[in-house]
Scaffold this active site. Structure first.
Site, PDB file in Angstrom:
ATOM      1  N   ARG A  98       0.878  -1.177   0.000  1.00 54.57           N
ATOM      2  CA  ARG A  98       0.000   0.000   0.000  1.00 54.57           C
ATOM      3  C   ARG A  98       0.909   1.220   0.000  1.00 54.57           C
ATOM      4  O   ARG A  98       1.673   1.415   0.957  1.00 54.57           O
ATOM      5  CB  ARG A  98      -0.909  -0.022   1.233  1.00 54.57           C
ATOM      6  CG  ARG A  98      -1.637   1.277   1.484  1.00 54.57           C
ATOM      7  CD  ARG A  98      -2.724   1.148   2.537  1.00 54.57           C
ATOM      8  NE  ARG A  98      -3.858   0.426   2.000  1.00 54.57           N
ATOM      9  CZ  ARG A  98      -5.044   0.336   2.589  1.00 54.57           C
ATOM     10  NH1 ARG A  98      -5.249   0.936   3.758  1.00 54.57           N
ATOM     11  NH2 ARG A  98      -6.031  -0.337   2.040  1.00 54.57           N
ATOM     12  N   HIS A 125      -7.563   1.136  -6.226  1.00 57.89           N
ATOM     13  CA  HIS A 125      -7.651   0.185  -5.106  1.00 57.89           C
ATOM     14  C   HIS A 125      -8.267  -1.126  -5.621  1.00 57.89           C
ATOM     15  O   HIS A 125      -9.371  -1.505  -5.244  1.00 57.89           O
ATOM     16  CB  HIS A 125      -8.514   0.801  -4.001  1.00 57.89           C
ATOM     17  CG  HIS A 125      -8.400   0.122  -2.670  1.00 57.89           C
ATOM     18  ND1 HIS A 125      -7.520  -0.914  -2.411  1.00 57.89           N
ATOM     19  CD2 HIS A 125      -9.081   0.333  -1.503  1.00 57.89           C
ATOM     20  CE1 HIS A 125      -7.656  -1.296  -1.155  1.00 57.89           C
ATOM     21  NE2 HIS A 125      -8.595  -0.562  -0.583  1.00 57.89           N
ATOM     22  N   GLN A 128      -9.635  -4.096  -3.392  1.00 54.05           N
ATOM     23  CA  GLN A 128     -10.968  -3.820  -2.824  1.00 54.05           C
ATOM     24  C   GLN A 128     -12.037  -4.091  -3.886  1.00 54.05           C
ATOM     25  O   GLN A 128     -13.075  -4.694  -3.592  1.00 54.05           O
ATOM     26  CB  GLN A 128     -11.039  -2.370  -2.348  1.00 54.05           C
ATOM     27  CG  GLN A 128     -12.419  -1.960  -1.842  1.00 54.05           C
ATOM     28  CD  GLN A 128     -12.795  -2.641  -0.538  1.00 54.05           C
ATOM     29  OE1 GLN A 128     -12.028  -2.630   0.412  1.00 54.05           O
ATOM     30  NE2 GLN A 128     -13.979  -3.251  -0.474  1.00 54.05           N
ATOM     31  N   ASP A 206     -17.583   6.254  -0.878  1.00 54.68           N
ATOM     32  CA  ASP A 206     -16.298   6.180  -0.176  1.00 54.68           C
ATOM     33  C   ASP A 206     -16.134   7.500   0.575  1.00 54.68           C
ATOM     34  O   ASP A 206     -16.922   8.441   0.383  1.00 54.68           O
ATOM     35  CB  ASP A 206     -15.173   5.966  -1.219  1.00 54.68           C
ATOM     36  CG  ASP A 206     -13.795   5.753  -0.599  1.00 54.68           C
ATOM     37  OD1 ASP A 206     -13.694   5.527   0.625  1.00 54.68           O
ATOM     38  OD2 ASP A 206     -12.799   5.819  -1.354  1.00 54.68           O
ATOM     39  N   CYS A 246     -16.361   0.740   0.852  1.00 56.62           N
ATOM     40  CA  CYS A 246     -15.110   0.000   1.088  1.00 56.62           C
ATOM     41  C   CYS A 246     -14.687   0.060   2.546  1.00 56.62           C
ATOM     42  O   CYS A 246     -13.935  -0.802   3.001  1.00 56.62           O
ATOM     43  CB  CYS A 246     -14.015   0.534   0.176  1.00 56.62           C
ATOM     44  SG  CYS A 246     -13.734   2.304   0.318  1.00 56.62           S
ATOM     45  N   ARG A 274     -12.983  -9.358   1.600  1.00 56.36           N
ATOM     46  CA  ARG A 274     -11.597  -8.970   1.317  1.00 56.36           C
ATOM     47  C   ARG A 274     -10.659 -10.156   1.528  1.00 56.36           C
ATOM     48  O   ARG A 274      -9.719 -10.362   0.766  1.00 56.36           O
ATOM     49  CB  ARG A 274     -11.179  -7.787   2.222  1.00 56.36           C
ATOM     50  CG  ARG A 274     -11.834  -6.443   1.874  1.00 56.36           C
ATOM     51  CD  ARG A 274     -11.333  -5.917   0.537  1.00 56.36           C
ATOM     52  NE  ARG A 274      -9.878  -5.868   0.519  1.00 56.36           N
ATOM     53  CZ  ARG A 274      -9.147  -4.849   0.953  1.00 56.36           C
ATOM     54  NH1 ARG A 274      -9.722  -3.771   1.416  1.00 56.36           N
ATOM     55  NH2 ARG A 274      -7.828  -4.895   0.906  1.00 56.36           N
TER      56      ARG A 274
HETATM   57  N1   CP Z   1     -11.114  -0.851   2.589  1.00 58.15           N
HETATM   58  C1   CP Z   1      -9.841  -0.825   3.023  1.00 58.15           C
HETATM   59  O1   CP Z   1      -8.872  -0.934   2.249  1.00 58.15           O
HETATM   60  O2   CP Z   1      -9.725  -0.705   4.375  1.00 58.15           O
HETATM   61  P1   CP Z   1      -8.383  -0.421   5.184  1.00 58.15           P
HETATM   62  O3   CP Z   1      -7.868   0.929   4.768  1.00 58.15           O
HETATM   63  O4   CP Z   1      -8.768  -0.486   6.632  1.00 58.15           O
HETATM   64  O5   CP Z   1      -7.376  -1.490   4.841  1.00 58.15           O
HETATM   65  N1  NVA Z   2     -10.259   6.396  -0.848  1.00 55.31           N
HETATM   66  C1  NVA Z   2      -9.835   5.873   0.439  1.00 55.31           C
HETATM   67  C2  NVA Z   2      -9.997   4.392   0.472  1.00 55.31           C
HETATM   68  C3  NVA Z   2      -9.669   3.757   1.793  1.00 55.31           C
HETATM   69  C4  NVA Z   2      -9.781   2.277   1.786  1.00 55.31           C
HETATM   70  C5  NVA Z   2      -8.398   6.291   0.720  1.00 55.31           C
HETATM   71  O1  NVA Z   2      -7.577   6.253  -0.199  1.00 55.31           O
HETATM   72  O2  NVA Z   2      -8.116   6.663   1.855  1.00 55.31           O
END
Ligand code: CP
Ligand code: NVA
Length: 289
Positions: A98, A125, A128, A206, A246, A274
């Site tokens: 990430r 993402h 997800q 989101d 998400c 997930r």
């Molecule tokens: N939806 C998601 O990626 O959650 P986290 O940021 O908690 O991993």
């Molecule tokens: N759009 C959000 C998604 C989190 C899972 C972010 O990037 O923070």
């Protein structure tokens, strides 16, 4: 050939169907493709779902996850992203990360001898989106012909879903405030949330402020007023429509409590998926690399 998963269209439609099928197979029936092997799981940003679901998916495939906080390796500060990748690839059968800049994942993939898996970047993402497709398929028995309405920021989540939709034959409409639209997409863009949601089979939202954008939170709150997914908005969706998010969610900002905690919400199934979809993805990547 080493297969990577940086975006959902790194899989063909057939492969995506195969991954979703693998995700629903009982764990006992899956080959333990990671027996005696490791997966590096690197986070430059916080996570609840992603860390836990990836670690457990690795365990379920017989492997050992090693989670690394961004500051432990400090990509491009302590050493280059390429050198961290080459090092981790010597120990592990896959590297999942990430990151802030999507280009870091591309640089990893360029030098890695093992699969690179995107666990969220500023751009997209996809891991997800995989869980979301599984959740939608479970709710409706299929994906093709369904209409997805996305209400909110044209962000990484919107892009992952917009890239996924045509692969599986779903239609997608996105409603965003001026200046927050998703750029470079074939999805239908509208400015009125009701126009996006009208007749839709699923409504997705989101956060208004993604990780790394915290300085913009106040301006975003003002811009996104009127983009809350509440019961009034959901009443325009198809009968039987479901709600997805998400997570993490902010109740009474992007979604009303009555919607996310109400009968149309599938968010907990989505969150659990997930783990199942990541297991399916890893089983696929490890047996095709
Ligand atoms: N939806 C998601 O990626 O959650 P986290 O940021 O908690 O991993
Ligand atoms: N759009 C959000 C998604 C989190 C899972 C972010 O990037 O923070």
């Amino acid at each position: 050939m080493t297969r990577h998963f940086l975006e959902i269209d790194d899989l063909t439609a057939d492969e995506l169907g195969n991954v979703l099928d693998l995700s629903e197979q009982p764990i006992d029936g899956l080959p333990k493709v990671l027996a005696g092997k490791g997966v590096a799981v690197l986070f430059e940003k916080p996570s609840a779902r992603t860390r836990n679901s990836v670690e457990m998916a690795v365990v379920q495939l017989g492997g050992h996850p090693v989670t690394i906080r961004g500051e432990e390796v400090s990509l491009d500060v302590r050493e280059s992203t390429e050198d961290v990748t080459r090092t981790l690839a010597g120990y592990h059968s896959a590297i999942a990360a990430r990151v802030f800049e999507h280009s870091k994942l591309e640089r990893m993939a360029a030098v890695s001898s093992v699969p690179i898996v995107n666990l969220l970047s500023d751009q997209t993402h996809p891991i997800q989106a995989l869980a979301d497709l599984l959740t939608i398929r479970q709710a409706f028995g299929g994906l093709s012909g369904r209409t997805l309405a996305y209400v909110g920021d044209g962000n990484n989540m919107a892009r992952a879903l917009a890239n996924a939709a045509p692969i599986v034959g779903m239609k997608m409409r996105i409603a965003s405030p001026d200046g927050y639209e998703l750029r470079g997409t074939d999805a239908e863009l509208v400015s009125d949330p009701v126009a996006a949601v009208a007749g839709a089979d699923l409504v997705y939202t989101d956060v208004w402020t993604s990780m790394g954008q915290e300085d913009e939170a106040a301006a975003r709150s003002r811009a996104f007023a009127g983009f809350i997914v509440d019961d009034a908005l959901m009443s325009h969706a198809a009968p039987g429509a479901i709600f997805l998010h998400c997570l993490p969610a902010h109740r009474e900002q992007e979604v009303a409590t009555s919607v996310i905690d109400g009968p149309r919400s599938r968010v907990w199934q989505q969150a659990e998926n997930r783990m199942h979809s990541t297991r399916g993805l890893l089983a696929f990547l490890l047996s095709h690399s």
